[in-house]
Design an enzyme around this catalytic site. Structure first.
Site, mmCIF file in Angstrom:
data_model
loop_
_atom_site.group_PDB
_atom_site.id
_atom_site.type_symbol
_atom_site.label_atom_id
_atom_site.label_comp_id
_atom_site.label_asym_id
_atom_site.label_seq_id
_atom_site.Cartn_x
_atom_site.Cartn_y
_atom_site.Cartn_z
ATOM 1 N N ASN A 7 33.838 49.291 44.456
ATOM 2 C CA ASN A 7 35.227 49.530 44.065
ATOM 3 C C ASN A 7 35.428 51.042 44.063
ATOM 4 O O ASN A 7 34.874 51.749 43.223
ATOM 5 C CB ASN A 7 35.517 48.935 42.677
ATOM 6 C CG ASN A 7 36.952 49.181 42.240
ATOM 7 O OD1 ASN A 7 37.525 50.233 42.526
ATOM 8 N ND2 ASN A 7 37.544 48.231 41.546
ATOM 9 N N GLU A 34 40.043 48.082 45.674
ATOM 10 C CA GLU A 34 40.985 49.106 45.203
ATOM 11 C C GLU A 34 41.121 50.268 46.187
ATOM 12 O O GLU A 34 41.012 51.432 45.809
ATOM 13 C CB GLU A 34 40.623 49.607 43.801
ATOM 14 C CG GLU A 34 40.954 48.604 42.709
ATOM 15 C CD GLU A 34 41.163 49.244 41.344
ATOM 16 O OE1 GLU A 34 42.302 49.617 41.042
ATOM 17 O OE2 GLU A 34 40.185 49.370 40.590
ATOM 18 N N ASP A 145 34.276 43.324 42.974
ATOM 19 C CA ASP A 145 34.546 43.625 41.579
ATOM 20 C C ASP A 145 35.040 42.334 40.953
ATOM 21 O O ASP A 145 36.165 41.919 41.207
ATOM 22 C CB ASP A 145 35.592 44.736 41.479
ATOM 23 C CG ASP A 145 35.960 45.053 40.039
ATOM 24 O OD1 ASP A 145 35.438 44.388 39.124
ATOM 25 O OD2 ASP A 145 36.769 45.974 39.839
ATOM 26 N N ASN A 147 35.261 41.780 37.694
ATOM 27 C CA ASN A 147 35.879 42.001 36.390
ATOM 28 C C ASN A 147 35.410 40.969 35.372
ATOM 29 O O ASN A 147 36.198 40.513 34.526
ATOM 30 C CB ASN A 147 37.409 42.039 36.512
ATOM 31 C CG ASN A 147 37.935 43.438 36.834
ATOM 32 O OD1 ASN A 147 37.548 44.415 36.196
ATOM 33 N ND2 ASN A 147 38.793 43.538 37.827
ATOM 34 N N ASP A 216 30.442 44.298 38.701
ATOM 35 C CA ASP A 216 30.444 44.212 40.175
ATOM 36 C C ASP A 216 29.195 43.436 40.590
ATOM 37 O O ASP A 216 28.089 43.767 40.151
ATOM 38 C CB ASP A 216 30.424 45.614 40.777
ATOM 39 C CG ASP A 216 31.627 46.430 40.349
ATOM 40 O OD1 ASP A 216 32.644 46.400 41.055
ATOM 41 O OD2 ASP A 216 31.558 47.060 39.261
ATOM 42 N N ASP A 245 35.078 55.034 39.202
ATOM 43 C CA ASP A 245 34.502 54.569 37.932
ATOM 44 C C ASP A 245 33.478 53.443 38.148
ATOM 45 O O ASP A 245 32.796 53.051 37.204
ATOM 46 C CB ASP A 245 35.592 54.183 36.915
ATOM 47 C CG ASP A 245 36.713 53.328 37.486
ATOM 48 O OD1 ASP A 245 36.789 53.159 38.724
ATOM 49 O OD2 ASP A 245 37.535 52.844 36.685
ATOM 50 N N HIS A 246 33.351 52.968 39.392
ATOM 51 C CA HIS A 246 32.356 51.935 39.731
ATOM 52 C C HIS A 246 31.256 52.511 40.631
ATOM 53 O O HIS A 246 31.525 53.377 41.475
ATOM 54 C CB HIS A 246 33.011 50.793 40.504
ATOM 55 C CG HIS A 246 34.039 50.033 39.734
ATOM 56 N ND1 HIS A 246 33.830 48.754 39.264
ATOM 57 C CD2 HIS A 246 35.312 50.359 39.365
ATOM 58 C CE1 HIS A 246 34.917 48.324 38.636
ATOM 59 N NE2 HIS A 246 35.838 49.273 38.688
#
Length: 255
Positions: A7, A34, A145, A147, A216, A245-246
DNA sequence: ATGGTAGAGGATCTA
């Protein structure tokens, strides 16, 4: 065959990191989530100039997914069949005899919210589709991802996160029903440790304090899992200047 | 309970 997922939280911002990472790691397929790009703005030249191809489906501002690959993928699909959804969260293609599905599962915002219900509906539709895909493609990989942090050991502070978004029972039930249909969490084939994460909030110095979640994942069909020899999380990418951030997740499959 | 940060797009929304 090497498969990866990342991501990137804006492919525009992370383009140089992505091409550098591809050149260094040489995966056969990299799944992106994303991208946050409309298709006409996809940086296809930067990708092709390093010997990769791309298929992608995006939209303005939010979501957007892509498959970057060395070989041309076949039977590209850009949505969950029979799910009405304007958000661009899925892209799938076949490389040799391996079906690769890249997902950006909804975040869900807050348990009980409208976005949470959308997430659960989305997961139900995904599961229905996967049942069909598993029959068509014995070698199936589901990357992205999710989530969802599947277990407490995937969460830095399980008590704080107990029942919260990314950790709620309904989300974990959805993850587990994918496991029950025969998918294997590739990371857990090789590592039973706690405190290994793929996402850290940008705020509150979460990465420096290793306050993260493992959300993830690379799920492999039973057939593919038999050939899996490694699953790694490239945590160092989170140390990069202007990081996503991933972190990327990678599996190696033997021939 | 709230806020902190990042990205997109130009005020908030999403995460």
């Amino acid at each position: 065959m090497k498969l990866a997922t990342w991501n990137v939280n804006s492919l525009k911002v992370r383009l140089q990191q992505v091409t550098d990472w591809l050149e260094l790691n040489q995966p056969d397929v990299l799944c992106l989530q994303e991208t946050k790009l409309q298709d006409q703005n996809f940086p296809i030249d930067a990708i092709t100039s390093i010997g990769y191809q791309a298929v992608y489906i995006g939209q303005k501002t939010y979501n957007g997914v892509a498959l970057l690959s060395k070989q041309t993928g076949n039977d590209v699909v850009t949505a969950i069949p029979k799910l009405e959804d304007i958000q661009k969260r899925v892209i799938a293609a076949t490389y040799a005899d391996v079906r690769v599905i890249c997902v950006y599962i909804p975040n869900g915002s807050e348990v009980g919210s409208e976005k949470y219900q959308y997430k659960l509906n989305w997961l139900a539709a995904l599961q229905q589709w996967l049942q069909i895909e598993l029959i068509k493609y014995p070698k199936l990989a589901l990357l992205g991802d999710f989530n969802i942090a599947p277990e407490d050991r995937d969460v830095y502070d399980p008590e704080t996160w107990q029942g919260k978004i990314l950790c709620s029972q309904a989300e974990r039930d959805a993850f587990n029903s994918m496991i029950e249909m025969g998918f294997v969490d590739s990371f857990r084939l090789f590592n039973e440790q706690k405190k290994i994460y793929t996402w850290w909030d940008y705020r509150m110095m979460a990465f420096r304090r290793n306050r993260g979640l493992r959300i993830d994942h690379i799920l492999l069909s039973e057939k593919l899992s038999q050939s899996c020899v490694e699953c790694t999380i490239d945590r160092d990418m989170r140390k990069h200047e202007r990081p996503s951030d991933h972190a990327p997740v990678v599996v190696e499959l033997s021939d």
